[in-house]
Design a protein around this motif. Structure first.
Motif, mmCIF file in Angstrom:
data_model
loop_
_atom_site.group_PDB
_atom_site.id
_atom_site.type_symbol
_atom_site.label_atom_id
_atom_site.label_comp_id
_atom_site.label_asym_id
_atom_site.label_seq_id
_atom_site.Cartn_x
_atom_site.Cartn_y
_atom_site.Cartn_z
ATOM 1 N N ALA A 1 21.281 -49.587 -33.390
ATOM 2 C CA ALA A 1 19.953 -48.983 -33.386
ATOM 3 C C ALA A 1 19.699 -48.325 -34.739
ATOM 4 C CB ALA A 1 19.841 -47.954 -32.268
ATOM 5 N N VAL A 2 18.427 -48.286 -35.136
ATOM 6 C CA VAL A 2 18.060 -47.670 -36.409
ATOM 7 C C VAL A 2 16.901 -46.707 -36.187
ATOM 8 C CG1 VAL A 2 18.901 -49.338 -38.117
ATOM 9 C CG2 VAL A 2 16.779 -49.805 -36.895
ATOM 10 N N VAL A 3 16.867 -45.650 -36.991
ATOM 11 C CA VAL A 3 15.814 -44.659 -36.846
ATOM 12 C C VAL A 3 15.212 -44.350 -38.209
ATOM 13 C CG1 VAL A 3 17.391 -42.662 -37.057
ATOM 14 C CG2 VAL A 3 15.217 -42.396 -35.823
ATOM 15 N N CYS A 4 13.918 -44.037 -38.230
ATOM 16 C CA CYS A 4 13.302 -43.539 -39.452
ATOM 17 C C CYS A 4 12.121 -42.639 -39.117
ATOM 18 C CB CYS A 4 12.825 -44.682 -40.364
ATOM 19 S SG CYS A 4 11.364 -45.563 -39.771
ATOM 20 N N ALA A 5 11.839 -41.733 -40.060
ATOM 21 C CA ALA A 5 10.592 -40.977 -40.042
ATOM 22 C C ALA A 5 9.633 -41.728 -40.940
ATOM 23 C CB ALA A 5 10.821 -39.584 -40.607
ATOM 24 N N SER A 6 8.332 -41.638 -40.655
ATOM 25 C CA SER A 6 7.425 -42.400 -41.499
ATOM 26 C C SER A 6 5.993 -41.912 -41.432
ATOM 27 C CB SER A 6 7.468 -43.872 -41.099
ATOM 28 O OG SER A 6 6.647 -44.639 -41.953
ATOM 29 N N THR A 7 5.286 -42.106 -42.552
ATOM 30 C CA THR A 7 3.842 -41.942 -42.537
ATOM 31 C C THR A 7 3.182 -43.288 -42.208
ATOM 32 O OG1 THR A 7 3.807 -42.326 -44.924
ATOM 33 C CG2 THR A 7 3.857 -40.025 -44.194
ATOM 34 N N GLY A 8 3.982 -44.294 -41.900
ATOM 35 C CA GLY A 8 3.435 -45.551 -41.400
ATOM 36 C C GLY A 8 4.008 -46.819 -42.004
ATOM 37 N N ASN A 9 4.228 -46.834 -43.307
ATOM 38 C CA ASN A 9 4.697 -48.073 -43.917
ATOM 39 C C ASN A 9 6.191 -48.299 -43.727
ATOM 40 O OD1 ASN A 9 2.388 -49.324 -44.913
ATOM 41 N ND2 ASN A 9 2.269 -47.858 -46.596
ATOM 42 N N THR A 10 6.960 -47.233 -43.849
ATOM 43 C CA THR A 10 8.396 -47.387 -43.608
ATOM 44 C C THR A 10 8.624 -47.878 -42.184
ATOM 45 O OG1 THR A 10 8.959 -45.659 -45.179
ATOM 46 C CG2 THR A 10 10.622 -46.181 -43.539
ATOM 47 N N GLY B 1 -1.116 -38.594 -34.532
ATOM 48 C CA GLY B 1 -2.515 -38.774 -34.890
ATOM 49 C C GLY B 1 -2.797 -38.943 -36.375
ATOM 50 N N ARG B 2 -1.789 -39.100 -37.205
ATOM 51 C CA ARG B 2 -2.052 -39.216 -38.641
ATOM 52 C C ARG B 2 -1.546 -40.528 -39.230
ATOM 53 N NH1 ARG B 2 -4.385 -34.189 -40.271
ATOM 54 N NH2 ARG B 2 -4.730 -35.225 -42.250
ATOM 55 N N ILE B 3 -1.465 -41.543 -38.395
ATOM 56 C CA ILE B 3 -0.983 -42.841 -38.857
ATOM 57 C C ILE B 3 -2.154 -43.814 -38.858
ATOM 58 C CG2 ILE B 3 0.521 -44.775 -38.230
ATOM 59 C CD1 ILE B 3 2.125 -42.575 -39.103
ATOM 60 N N ALA B 4 -2.305 -44.558 -39.955
ATOM 61 C CA ALA B 4 -3.358 -45.577 -40.000
ATOM 62 C C ALA B 4 -3.112 -46.605 -38.890
ATOM 63 C CB ALA B 4 -3.358 -46.252 -41.373
ATOM 64 N N ALA B 5 -4.215 -47.054 -38.287
ATOM 65 C CA ALA B 5 -4.109 -47.911 -37.098
ATOM 66 C C ALA B 5 -3.329 -49.202 -37.366
ATOM 67 C CB ALA B 5 -5.515 -48.240 -36.588
ATOM 68 N N GLY B 6 -3.520 -49.787 -38.524
ATOM 69 C CA GLY B 6 -2.827 -51.047 -38.832
ATOM 70 C C GLY B 6 -1.320 -50.870 -38.820
ATOM 71 N N LYS B 7 -0.874 -49.756 -39.352
ATOM 72 C CA LYS B 7 0.574 -49.501 -39.426
ATOM 73 C C LYS B 7 1.146 -49.266 -38.026
ATOM 74 C CE LYS B 7 -0.233 -47.343 -43.883
ATOM 75 N NZ LYS B 7 -0.191 -46.103 -44.697
ATOM 76 N N MET B 8 0.368 -48.549 -37.210
ATOM 77 C CA MET B 8 0.814 -48.312 -35.837
ATOM 78 C C MET B 8 0.909 -49.645 -35.094
ATOM 79 S SD MET B 8 1.876 -46.142 -33.869
ATOM 80 C CE MET B 8 1.363 -44.464 -34.066
ATOM 81 N N ALA B 9 -0.083 -50.503 -35.307
ATOM 82 C CA ALA B 9 -0.070 -51.815 -34.650
ATOM 83 C C ALA B 9 1.181 -52.597 -35.050
ATOM 84 C CB ALA B 9 -1.330 -52.600 -35.024
ATOM 85 N N ALA C 1 -5.025 -39.773 -48.252
ATOM 86 C CA ALA C 1 -3.967 -40.776 -48.463
ATOM 87 C C ALA C 1 -2.776 -40.428 -47.571
ATOM 88 C CB ALA C 1 -3.565 -40.805 -49.933
ATOM 89 N N THR C 2 -2.915 -40.728 -46.279
ATOM 90 C CA THR C 2 -1.921 -40.266 -45.293
ATOM 91 C C THR C 2 -0.501 -40.731 -45.619
ATOM 92 O OG1 THR C 2 -2.490 -42.164 -43.900
ATOM 93 C CG2 THR C 2 -3.564 -40.062 -43.378
ATOM 94 N N ALA C 3 -0.373 -41.846 -46.300
ATOM 95 C CA ALA C 3 0.974 -42.372 -46.606
ATOM 96 C C ALA C 3 1.768 -41.419 -47.493
ATOM 97 C CB ALA C 3 0.866 -43.742 -47.269
ATOM 98 N N ILE C 4 1.059 -40.603 -48.286
ATOM 99 C CA ILE C 4 1.771 -39.676 -49.184
ATOM 100 C C ILE C 4 1.464 -38.224 -48.814
ATOM 101 C CG2 ILE C 4 2.142 -41.259 -51.107
ATOM 102 C CD1 ILE C 4 -0.380 -40.147 -52.449
ATOM 103 N N ARG C 5 1.214 -38.009 -47.538
ATOM 104 C CA ARG C 5 0.950 -36.654 -47.040
ATOM 105 C C ARG C 5 2.308 -36.017 -46.730
ATOM 106 N NH1 ARG C 5 -0.160 -35.212 -41.683
ATOM 107 N NH2 ARG C 5 -1.265 -33.229 -41.502
ATOM 108 N N ILE C 6 2.974 -35.545 -47.766
ATOM 109 C CA ILE C 6 4.357 -35.068 -47.669
ATOM 110 C C ILE C 6 4.492 -33.784 -48.478
ATOM 111 C CG2 ILE C 6 6.760 -35.632 -48.318
ATOM 112 C CD1 ILE C 6 6.054 -38.570 -47.676
ATOM 113 N N GLY C 7 5.056 -32.756 -47.857
ATOM 114 C CA GLY C 7 5.114 -31.454 -48.518
ATOM 115 C C GLY C 7 6.467 -31.100 -49.107
#
Ligand code: F0G
Length: 368
Positions: A94-103, A125-133, A253-259
């Motif tokens: 099994a593999v795990v990752c955190a992501s804003t969508g593309n990873t 609620g902050r992931i672009a729909a295409g990436k979630m799909a 730019a949700t993909a780079i919404r990282i603090g």
């Protein structure tokens, strides 16, 4: 060539695209051996497209590295082919990752291909729909976390520390090894290192990976020198620029919404060793660059991907780019992943509705 031999050539099948994916193309440069199973979707080999618009702006030669052309639509596939192949070799189930969508889009595709169970943690609620799909279609267990990317990454690390799952975020060094192949391709195609390479910065893995790649090629004498690296964060999520973590990052730019980027120190080293810079661009600059790139060059990218272009435009307008440079800019992900944001700034998606009639079409199109 004689007439008959040219006829022979014409008769031969042209065959499939010869590109074999980044592990086979750059095997000697990657942490794999003959026993590593190669989990690939044919990633890499992406277009390096000359940009007349940006070349004019900087009074040099600008080429755009179109990473949206990777199999899952972003640069993540380069690192994922490497990380998933190594995870399989090490016996992961099994593999795990955190992501804003593309990873997560990439990880789940490669995990599916390898027969691994993919678990992804994404900000609620902050992931672009295409990436979630994408994650859904690849059969992932998708966990939405009430929090941002930084919290998702903490949980992923926690899961990998305690349970039998392999972490494939870019804190996994194999990811950066795969991603560095983009630098190799740029040098291989240009025949030299660019003077400046520009890209967006989020979790800061990619800028670190590019630096590894450019440096390795220079050290091996494949390139004469290394480029300056210019990274751009979104103004509302610019911890490296500010020099402190951003507790509640926000950007279109949700993909780079990282603090609190995981590869913060590596990115600073890449900036400093290359003589480069990491700065920020506003959401407005990002969306303008996204639109211009689409309308002028035919390249549709997602907002985060336009941050580098926006930064280059701003630098050129501020007179910070010496004339005559060869500049490459990575656009990291495909625009189709997030059509909602792309269309949100458009007043009306449909310009006209007419009856099925040629002259009516000619009239509204301004032809008549
Ligand atoms: N551009 C896009 C389209 C991205 O998805 C990311 C990162 C970046 C740029 C920034 O790259 O993190 O290496 O500095 N996306 C990650 C994700 C965080 O989860 O998909 P970075």
């Amino acid at each position: 060539m004689s007439a008959s031999s040219s006829q022979d050539a014409a008769r031969r099948p042209r065959g499939a695209h010869p590109w074999r994916g980044v592990i086979e193309e750059y095997r000697d440069w990657l942490p794999v051996d003959d026993d590593t199973p190669v989990i690939t979707l044919g990633e890499g080999g992406t277009p390096l497209v000359h940009s007349p618009w940006l070349s004019r702006l900087v009074r040099g030669e600008v080429h755009v590295k179109v990473e949206g052309s990777n199999p899952t639509g972003s640069f993540k596939d380069r690192g994922m082919t490497a990380a998933i192949s190594v995870a399989v070799a090490e016996g992961a189930k099994a593999v795990v990752c955190a992501s804003t969508g593309n990873t997560s889009a990439s990880m789940t595709a490669y995990a599916a291909r390898a027969g691994l169970t993919p678990i992804v943690l994404v900000p609620h609620g902050r992931i672009a729909a295409g990436k979630m799909a994408q994650a859904v279609m690849h059969g992932a267990e998708v966990i939405q976390v009430r929090g941002g990317f930084d919290e998702c990454l903490q949980i992923s690390r926690g899961l990998a520390d305690t349970y039998p799952v392999a972490l494939v975020n870019s804190v996994n060094p194999v990811r950066l090894q795969g991603q560095k192949t983009a630098s190799f391709e740029i040098v291989d195609v240009l025949g030299r290192a660019p003077d400046v390479h520009v890209l967006p910065v989020g979790n800061a893995g990619n800028i670190s990976a590019y630096w590894i790649g450019f440096r390795e090629y220079a050290e091996a004498g494949v390139a004469q020198d290394t480029p300056r690296l210019w990274g751009f964060q979104a103004a509302g999520a610019a911890p490296i620029v500010r020099g402190a973590p951003v507790p509640d990052p926000d950007t279109v730019a949700t993909a780079i919404r990282i603090g609190n980027p995981a590869s913060w120190r590596l990115a600073e080293a890449a900036r400093d060793e290359s003589g480069g810079r990491i700065e920020s661009v506003t959401d407005e600059q990002i969306l303008t660059a996204q639109r211009e790139l689409g309308a002028r060059e035919g390249i549709f990218v997602e907002p985060a991907s336009a941050a580098g272009v926006a930064g280059l435009v701003a630098a050129a307008e501020a007179g910070q780019v010496e004339p005559g440079l060869t500049v490459t800019v990575t656009v990291t992900g495909h625009g189709l992943k997030d059509t909602e944001t792309a269309l949100s700034g458009v007043e009306s998606v449909v310009d006209s509705v007419i009856d099925a009639d040629v002259s009516a079409a000619a009239e509204v199109a301004g032809l008549a």
